[in-house]
Structures are given as structure tokens and as C-alpha cells.
Design a protein around this motif. Structure first.
Motif, PDB file in Angstrom:
ATOM      1  N   GLY A  35       0.777  -1.236   0.000  1.00 48.67           N
ATOM      2  CA  GLY A  35       0.000   0.000   0.000  1.00 48.67           C
ATOM      3  C   GLY A  35       0.804   1.279   0.000  1.00 48.67           C
ATOM      4  O   GLY A  35       0.237   2.368   0.109  1.00 48.67           O
ATOM      5  N   ARG A  36       2.124   1.182  -0.160  1.00 50.86           N
ATOM      6  CA  ARG A  36       2.948   2.396  -0.155  1.00 50.86           C
ATOM      7  C   ARG A  36       2.823   3.152  -1.468  1.00 50.86           C
ATOM      8  O   ARG A  36       2.869   2.574  -2.541  1.00 50.86           O
ATOM      9  N   VAL A  37       2.697   4.463  -1.326  1.00 50.66           N
ATOM     10  CA  VAL A  37       2.696   5.362  -2.474  1.00 50.66           C
ATOM     11  C   VAL A  37       3.880   6.303  -2.290  1.00 50.66           C
ATOM     12  O   VAL A  37       4.050   6.879  -1.205  1.00 50.66           O
ATOM     13  N   GLU A  38       4.688   6.439  -3.316  1.00 54.91           N
ATOM     14  CA  GLU A  38       5.900   7.255  -3.233  1.00 54.91           C
ATOM     15  C   GLU A  38       5.591   8.708  -2.898  1.00 54.91           C
ATOM     16  O   GLU A  38       4.621   9.279  -3.388  1.00 54.91           O
ATOM     17  N   GLY A  39       6.428   9.275  -2.051  1.00 54.34           N
ATOM     18  CA  GLY A  39       6.330  10.687  -1.682  1.00 54.34           C
ATOM     19  C   GLY A  39       5.486  10.910  -0.453  1.00 54.34           C
ATOM     20  O   GLY A  39       4.723  10.035  -0.027  1.00 54.34           O
ATOM     21  N   PRO A  40       5.618  12.108   0.133  1.00 53.61           N
ATOM     22  CA  PRO A  40       4.794  12.440   1.294  1.00 53.61           C
ATOM     23  C   PRO A  40       3.325  12.537   0.899  1.00 53.61           C
ATOM     24  O   PRO A  40       2.999  12.630  -0.288  1.00 53.61           O
ATOM     25  N   ASP A  41       2.466  12.526   1.874  1.00 49.11           N
ATOM     26  CA  ASP A  41       1.042  12.706   1.619  1.00 49.11           C
ATOM     27  C   ASP A  41       0.861  13.965   0.779  1.00 49.11           C
ATOM     28  O   ASP A  41       1.435  15.018   1.102  1.00 49.11           O
ATOM     29  N   PRO A  42       0.097  13.894  -0.332  1.00 48.59           N
ATOM     30  CA  PRO A  42      -0.040  15.045  -1.235  1.00 48.59           C
ATOM     31  C   PRO A  42      -0.538  16.324  -0.553  1.00 48.59           C
ATOM     32  O   PRO A  42      -0.166  17.420  -0.937  1.00 48.59           O
ATOM     33  N   GLU A  43      -1.361  16.159   0.468  1.00 48.52           N
ATOM     34  CA  GLU A  43      -1.871  17.325   1.200  1.00 48.52           C
ATOM     35  C   GLU A  43      -1.023  17.615   2.434  1.00 48.52           C
ATOM     36  O   GLU A  43      -1.316  18.547   3.178  1.00 48.52           O
ATOM     37  N   ARG A  44       0.007  16.794   2.644  1.00 47.67           N
ATOM     38  CA  ARG A  44       0.924  16.889   3.786  1.00 47.67           C
ATOM     39  C   ARG A  44       0.147  16.904   5.105  1.00 47.67           C
ATOM     40  O   ARG A  44       0.482  17.605   6.056  1.00 47.67           O
ATOM     41  N   ARG A  45      -0.905  16.063   5.140  1.00 47.84           N
ATOM     42  CA  ARG A  45      -1.709  15.946   6.358  1.00 47.84           C
ATOM     43  C   ARG A  45      -0.880  15.343   7.483  1.00 47.84           C
ATOM     44  O   ARG A  45      -0.046  14.475   7.257  1.00 47.84           O
ATOM     45  N   THR A  46      -1.128  15.801   8.679  1.00 48.00           N
ATOM     46  CA  THR A  46      -0.441  15.266   9.843  1.00 48.00           C
ATOM     47  C   THR A  46      -0.764  13.784  10.002  1.00 48.00           C
ATOM     48  O   THR A  46      -1.843  13.341   9.627  1.00 48.00           O
ATOM     49  N   TYR A  47       0.164  13.015  10.482  1.00 44.92           N
ATOM     50  CA  TYR A  47       0.068  11.574  10.709  1.00 44.92           C
ATOM     51  C   TYR A  47       0.094  10.748   9.417  1.00 44.92           C
ATOM     52  O   TYR A  47      -0.066   9.539   9.470  1.00 44.92           O
TER      53      TYR A  47
END
Length: 148
Positions: A109-121
Motif C-alpha cells: 500500500g505504499r505510495v511514493e512521496g509524502p502525503d499530497p496534502e501533507r496531512r499530519t500523521y
């Protein structure tokens, strides 16, 4: 009644190698105790953490490397990942989970890069110690209500 998590015990095969690894991460060396019968306990603490890790000889019956999913909370997962890489640690690229929530076990389930919205957690990176005990960096910028 408060119940505070203070220590995580991790199983290792070579105490001195583990001390070297965690000290190279910049973790504080807190204590070491040993007896004449082969018992040895070492305690270290990650920078800024109120909780510590303990490992040694005769400390746990768990198989070395069997502890997985220990989380280190960081303000900036990209910077924390870079810090570990500069210290010579093999660390994954930053990722988020396809669900947008907590990550799956392993690499599913990993998607490359940080969360697109950079949501906390929601943004992570992972690494292992020399025995394979698995750690996860988790970016937390705003705590959920009631969390400190």
C-alpha cells in the motif's frame, strides 16, 4: 491513573553492534548494567523522546529482529529521512499509504512521496537496525485532540 509508555524492549543479537548503531543515530546512552552471569542491559533514548529502548543479553526471549512497527514521531519526515541517510542508515524513501490513513504492514500500500496534502500523521519513512528490528518515521505536525 496515568499509564505512560516508558520503554520498548527490542531483541538484538550483538549488544555492542546495537549500541554503536543507535549512538550513531544520535541517541542518548542512558545506562548499562551487567552481572557475572551474562546478563547485560543497555538503555538509549532518541533525541527529544520521553520513551527509551532497552536491549541486551538475557533481557528478552524474543528473536533478534522480530520487533516491527516502532514509530518515531518527527516534525518533518523529509528532513528526518535526510538526517538518517547522512548518518549512513539505509532508510526508505518518504511514502504515504494508498488509504491516506495509517500505513499497511511491510511495504504493501505504499505510495511514493509524502502525503499530497501533507496531512499530519500521513507521511512516513522506514528503516531497520542491524538485526532487522523495524522503525517507522511518522510526520506529525498537529496533534489530535487530547494528545500532547
Amino acid at each position: 491513573m496515568d499509564y505512560k509508555l516508558e520503554v520498548a524492549v527490542i531483541p538484538v543479537s550483538d549488544v555492542d553492534r546495537s549500541v554503536h548503531f543507535y549512538r550513531a543515530l544520535g541517541w542518548r546512552f542512558d545506562a548499562e548494567f551487567a552481572d557475572d552471569e551474562g546478563y547485560r542491559l543497555v538503555q538509549l533514548t532518541p533525541p527529544g523522546s520521553p520513551a527509551s529502548i532497552i536491549f541486551g543479553s538475557g533481557v528478552t526471549d524474543a528473536e533478534p529482529g522480530s520487533t516491527q512497527g516502532l514509530h518515531l514521531i518527527v516534525d518533518d519526515v523529509v528532513a528526518a529521512r535526510a538526517d538518517l541517510a547522512e548518518r549512513g542508515v539505509e532508510v526508505s524513501e518518504v511514502f504515504h499509504d494508498k488509504t491516506g490513513v495509517f500505513h499497511h504492514a511491510g511495504t504493501a500500500g505504499r505510495v511514493e512521496g509524502p502525503d499530497p496534502e501533507r496531512r499530519t500523521y500521513s507521511s512516513f519513512a522506514s528503516f531497520s537496525d542491524p538485526d532487522g528490528n523495524g522503525w517507522v518515521l511518522q510526520e506529525v505536525t498537529t496533534r489530535l485532540p487530547g494528545r500532547v
